[in-house]
Write an enzyme that holds these catalytic residues in place. Sequence first.
Site, mmCIF file in Angstrom:
data_model
loop_
_atom_site.group_PDB
_atom_site.id
_atom_site.type_symbol
_atom_site.label_atom_id
_atom_site.label_comp_id
_atom_site.label_asym_id
_atom_site.label_seq_id
_atom_site.Cartn_x
_atom_site.Cartn_y
_atom_site.Cartn_z
ATOM 1 N N THR A 170 -3.133 -2.216 8.858
ATOM 2 C CA THR A 170 -3.165 -0.750 8.866
ATOM 3 C C THR A 170 -4.134 -0.211 7.829
ATOM 4 O O THR A 170 -4.916 0.698 8.106
ATOM 5 C CB THR A 170 -1.752 -0.195 8.603
ATOM 6 O OG1 THR A 170 -0.866 -0.626 9.643
ATOM 7 C CG2 THR A 170 -1.771 1.336 8.585
ATOM 8 N N CYS A 171 -4.120 -0.766 6.637
ATOM 9 C CA CYS A 171 -4.939 -0.240 5.542
ATOM 10 C C CYS A 171 -6.412 -0.173 5.912
ATOM 11 O O CYS A 171 -7.054 0.861 5.758
ATOM 12 C CB CYS A 171 -4.752 -1.097 4.298
ATOM 13 S SG CYS A 171 -5.800 -0.605 2.912
ATOM 14 N N GLU A 224 -2.153 14.923 4.002
ATOM 15 C CA GLU A 224 -3.553 14.517 3.859
ATOM 16 C C GLU A 224 -4.394 14.972 5.044
ATOM 17 O O GLU A 224 -5.508 15.499 4.867
ATOM 18 C CB GLU A 224 -3.628 12.998 3.702
ATOM 19 C CG GLU A 224 -3.109 12.525 2.349
ATOM 20 C CD GLU A 224 -3.001 11.019 2.240
ATOM 21 O OE1 GLU A 224 -3.028 10.503 1.107
ATOM 22 O OE2 GLU A 224 -2.884 10.337 3.284
ATOM 23 N N GLU A 280 -7.788 14.947 -20.295
ATOM 24 C CA GLU A 280 -7.438 15.212 -21.691
ATOM 25 C C GLU A 280 -6.179 16.067 -21.807
ATOM 26 O O GLU A 280 -5.509 16.062 -22.844
ATOM 27 C CB GLU A 280 -8.596 15.897 -22.413
ATOM 28 C CG GLU A 280 -8.922 17.284 -21.928
ATOM 29 C CD GLU A 280 -10.096 17.908 -22.674
ATOM 30 O OE1 GLU A 280 -10.117 17.801 -23.920
ATOM 31 O OE2 GLU A 280 -10.991 18.457 -22.029
ATOM 32 N N HIS A 334 -13.419 15.034 -23.760
ATOM 33 C CA HIS A 334 -13.687 16.432 -23.423
ATOM 34 C C HIS A 334 -15.093 16.602 -22.839
ATOM 35 O O HIS A 334 -16.037 15.950 -23.290
ATOM 36 C CB HIS A 334 -13.553 17.281 -24.691
ATOM 37 C CG HIS A 334 -13.733 18.743 -24.459
ATOM 38 N ND1 HIS A 334 -12.772 19.527 -23.855
ATOM 39 C CD2 HIS A 334 -14.785 19.566 -24.747
ATOM 40 C CE1 HIS A 334 -13.212 20.770 -23.800
ATOM 41 N NE2 HIS A 334 -14.431 20.822 -24.333
ATOM 42 N N LYS A 368 -8.992 6.678 6.130
ATOM 43 C CA LYS A 368 -8.486 7.965 5.629
ATOM 44 C C LYS A 368 -9.323 8.464 4.469
ATOM 45 O O LYS A 368 -9.682 9.651 4.391
ATOM 46 C CB LYS A 368 -7.013 7.781 5.248
ATOM 47 C CG LYS A 368 -6.280 9.012 4.734
ATOM 48 C CD LYS A 368 -6.304 9.112 3.247
ATOM 49 C CE LYS A 368 -5.672 7.945 2.536
ATOM 50 N NZ LYS A 368 -4.231 7.866 2.627
ATOM 51 N N ARG A 377 8.844 15.577 0.004
ATOM 52 C CA ARG A 377 10.190 15.747 -0.544
ATOM 53 C C ARG A 377 10.598 14.615 -1.489
ATOM 54 O O ARG A 377 11.508 14.795 -2.305
ATOM 55 C CB ARG A 377 11.210 15.871 0.581
ATOM 56 C CG ARG A 377 11.310 14.658 1.477
ATOM 57 C CD ARG A 377 12.343 14.883 2.563
ATOM 58 N NE ARG A 377 12.468 13.705 3.419
ATOM 59 C CZ ARG A 377 13.316 13.620 4.443
ATOM 60 N NH1 ARG A 377 14.082 14.655 4.728
ATOM 61 N NH2 ARG A 377 13.386 12.523 5.162
ATOM 62 N N CYS A 403 -5.543 3.449 4.728
ATOM 63 C CA CYS A 403 -6.188 3.834 3.461
ATOM 64 C C CYS A 403 -7.698 3.993 3.566
ATOM 65 O O CYS A 403 -8.260 5.011 3.140
ATOM 66 C CB CYS A 403 -5.894 2.782 2.404
ATOM 67 S SG CYS A 403 -4.223 2.125 2.417
ATOM 68 N N ALA A 459 2.042 -13.345 18.177
ATOM 69 C CA ALA A 459 2.879 -14.473 17.779
ATOM 70 C C ALA A 459 4.354 -14.118 17.906
ATOM 71 O O ALA A 459 4.774 -13.006 17.588
ATOM 72 C CB ALA A 459 2.563 -14.879 16.344
ATOM 73 N N ASP A 462 5.314 -3.598 4.903
ATOM 74 C CA ASP A 462 6.050 -2.480 5.485
ATOM 75 C C ASP A 462 7.242 -2.899 6.323
ATOM 76 O O ASP A 462 8.152 -2.094 6.554
ATOM 77 C CB ASP A 462 5.104 -1.632 6.346
ATOM 78 C CG ASP A 462 4.073 -0.891 5.500
ATOM 79 O OD1 ASP A 462 4.060 -1.094 4.272
ATOM 80 O OD2 ASP A 462 3.272 -0.114 6.063
ATOM 81 N N TYR A 489 3.084 12.014 3.196
ATOM 82 C CA TYR A 489 1.714 11.667 2.813
ATOM 83 C C TYR A 489 0.725 12.006 3.927
ATOM 84 O O TYR A 489 -0.253 12.739 3.725
ATOM 85 C CB TYR A 489 1.603 10.150 2.593
ATOM 86 C CG TYR A 489 2.113 9.575 1.315
ATOM 87 C CD1 TYR A 489 1.240 9.232 0.298
ATOM 88 C CD2 TYR A 489 3.463 9.312 1.140
ATOM 89 C CE1 TYR A 489 1.692 8.634 -0.868
ATOM 90 C CE2 TYR A 489 3.928 8.720 -0.018
ATOM 91 C CZ TYR A 489 3.051 8.386 -1.021
ATOM 92 O OH TYR A 489 3.496 7.802 -2.163
ATOM 93 N N ILE A 490 0.948 11.397 5.101
ATOM 94 C CA ILE A 490 -0.055 11.418 6.168
ATOM 95 C C ILE A 490 -0.290 12.830 6.676
ATOM 96 O O ILE A 490 -1.441 13.260 6.843
ATOM 97 C CB ILE A 490 0.376 10.476 7.311
ATOM 98 C CG1 ILE A 490 0.514 9.050 6.780
ATOM 99 C CG2 ILE A 490 -0.623 10.521 8.456
ATOM 100 C CD1 ILE A 490 1.093 8.067 7.783
#
Length: 859
Positions: A420-421, A562, A826, A821, A429, A585, A426, A496, A684, A558-559
């Site tokens: 998936t990543c 985003e 900072e 700075h 995305k 949440r 990820c 498999a 997952d 998240y999804i």
Amino acid sequence: MKSHEFIPRDLETKLVKESEKNRKASGSRFSCKQKKENMSERLVNEVVIAVVGKYIGLEDSYASVVKALNHAALYCNRKLILRFVHASDLEANTQKEDPVKYHEAWQLLCGAQGILVPGGFGSRGIEGKISAIEWARTQPKPFLGICLGLQCAVIEFARHVLNHKGANSAEFGKSEHPVIIEMPEHNPGAMGATMRLGRRTTVFATENSVNPEFVTELEQQGMKFVGRSEDNERMEIMELENHPYFVGVQFHPEYISRPMKPSPPYLGLIWAACHELKNVLSKLPKQQQSQSDVKPETPDLVNTPFSHEDITVILSRGGTLLLLLRVIQILYIFLLKVTVLGIYTIFGLLVKVTVQPLKPYHILFRTFTMSSNQKTTENKQYDYDLFVIGGGSGGIRASKISAQNGARVALAEDKKLGGTCVNAGCVPKKLFCYASQFRELFHDASAYGWPTIDFKLNDHNWQKFIKNKNDEIHRLNEMQEKGLRDNNVEITTGHATIKDKHTVVVNGKDYKTNYILVAVGGTPVRPRIEGHEHMITSDDAFHLEKLPKNILIVGGGYIATEFSCIFNGFGSDVILIVRGKSILRSFDTDISAKLSDELKKSGIKIRFETEIKSIEKQQEDNFLVKFKDGSTTETNLVMFAVGRKPETEKLGLDAVGVKCNEKGVIQVNEFSQTNVDNIYAIGDVTDRKNLTPVAIQEGQYFANSVFGKQNKKQVVDYQNVGTTVFAEPAVGVCGLTEKEAEEKFGKDNYDVYESSFKPMFVNLPKRDRKSYVKLIVERKTEKVVGIHMIDHAAPEIIQMCSVAIRAGATKDLFDSTAGIHPTSAEEIVQIKKKRNDEKKKDENMEKTQHDQKSEKKKD
């Protein structure tokens, strides 16, 4: 038929003799190593060879090839000039993207007197190699192909001579004309991963005796396979008719090249490049016997590198010193072999491996690469020590580390490597996030003195972006495959299923394994509402044909968050539908509330406590969405992002009794072990912390625990794992939320420090955007137990914050750290006042005002 090792010994001897004769006639003969090393500097005549590969940027990648070419060039009294050409620079894509690099590469190639395509694997640069080979064939220019070089030559010939336009290797995917097929030895199911160890026997044929598919057709057109393996299954040596020198070998002859005895294929390339090969061959005497009458030679104990005839010739030429050097060479080889076999025998006794003198190279290699862990000792009961189901981030890491620890590992994946990543998470995305941010950046650039540019939705070239994204994903897929093959992991493509606790079935074939690791990841949840066939998921969003003018996104995690920012950034009108009272949440409530405000300010419409009843298609790209409260809206696209579920339904887990909960989540202990002792699960499918870095760590810890040399079990710490939401602005968090801190320490046992500020970048464009930082500190120990941030740079900042929290950094340590700075980071080390103190101050002021009013009333 004549059977010899690698090359016919009679031809090899005569080529070397003729080279010796020519060197003597030219006065360049040498009698010691020092003279040989200096000889190259004195040579006037040059020979230019182009090496076409894809590893030319890596030092010593082709060291053995260069060595063999130098040996051959010196024998031919030529100074070798090498030109390294990157194969991909010869391809049509480079011509479009970087014409200068493309033309420079072709200039190097065309200026060479001979072409060499060395071995390798993988599809990167293949088309460039094929183009170089076509040029060598049609010019004609002398050509030598090693392993993959031979395979590319066959592909090129099939495409351009046999007119099989789709001809390719089965290693690179399905093809209508798979002219290159899997190597049948040692590594069934894993192409490109076999390599010869020690000497092998090649049978040289004078007639068309090999008959796999395509061979007859190729030979009829002039591509002859003159050498094959003893079992007739593997084409070993190829040469092209009516060409000065066009040869391919399916082994590595450079490894038998020696200064006094160059490898014949390389020697032939140099002679041909110097236009001397025909002359050299014409001086060789004709063979007195038919090859069919000659019996195979049996090599002696030390594989003597010269015959009795050689000795006579050497002595007749006064080469006493040369003969002495060769005798020393024989003694050296003999002593080396005795020493190596002695060490091997002792080592074999120590690790209880039976010594098999008939196959010393193979067994020796296997022995020295095995881990000392007894779990990885070769067990004939199983095909593999570990079979991994799923080629995602976790599965790949577990496979590689297990193999590095000495295990025999196979991996099955029915989609693309990377999981998936890499393919639908990820990586794409983040690329979508980058792409969507440019419209706002171009607009804000005018405040910094650049021309005003206000791009609209239709100004974006969606098709180009998707193609570039797909190319990058494909590159990562290949990189993942290379990483597995480099670690000797066998890859099987297909779905498999687990037949029993020690058997995995892929494409109808059983694989016996000691351990099984399930790492198949998850798939998007698709609610079964009316009209669900009209919705898309996040997986589909990465492959849209065009940008929607407006889109309705369902979800609050998240999804969904985003993608709301992504499509809003591109210029789409976005409505975010949230069933609950807030987005994100599971995050700190202040983060959820403040990010909601920022999304609304950017133009995203959010509807809380709302659920969809149905989706109706009005016309193409237009849908009517009905809500449960009776309201409706129209949109071009409906996307559901309401979570993912483990993809465990068709794995056969029930057959072996692996426990799963009602959602299909595999139940595991702290070591990722299921209730079946040899079956493990990570990522997952276990629903512990569904993040790519966590799955990778789970895979590494599994491999070290089961196959590691220290026999030490490792447990993943799921506390204080940093995470981020790539919204705009982004979110970065690590540690406890305020609610969790209250539950853990009590209401009066923690302090909160927070700061809301305007990031410097938005000041000139006068954009209404706020950043936010929140620190949660345990009062008793003064340790910082949670950091929460909203800022464009939050994902980068929170990574190092997670290190500080895990190290137990205190608030005093943060306070005493000098800030950098001007940065958003900072703010984390500059928050001095507790939010609780501010509240108490407000309460005291209210009490004072109340008391003053009371006094006035009394007066």
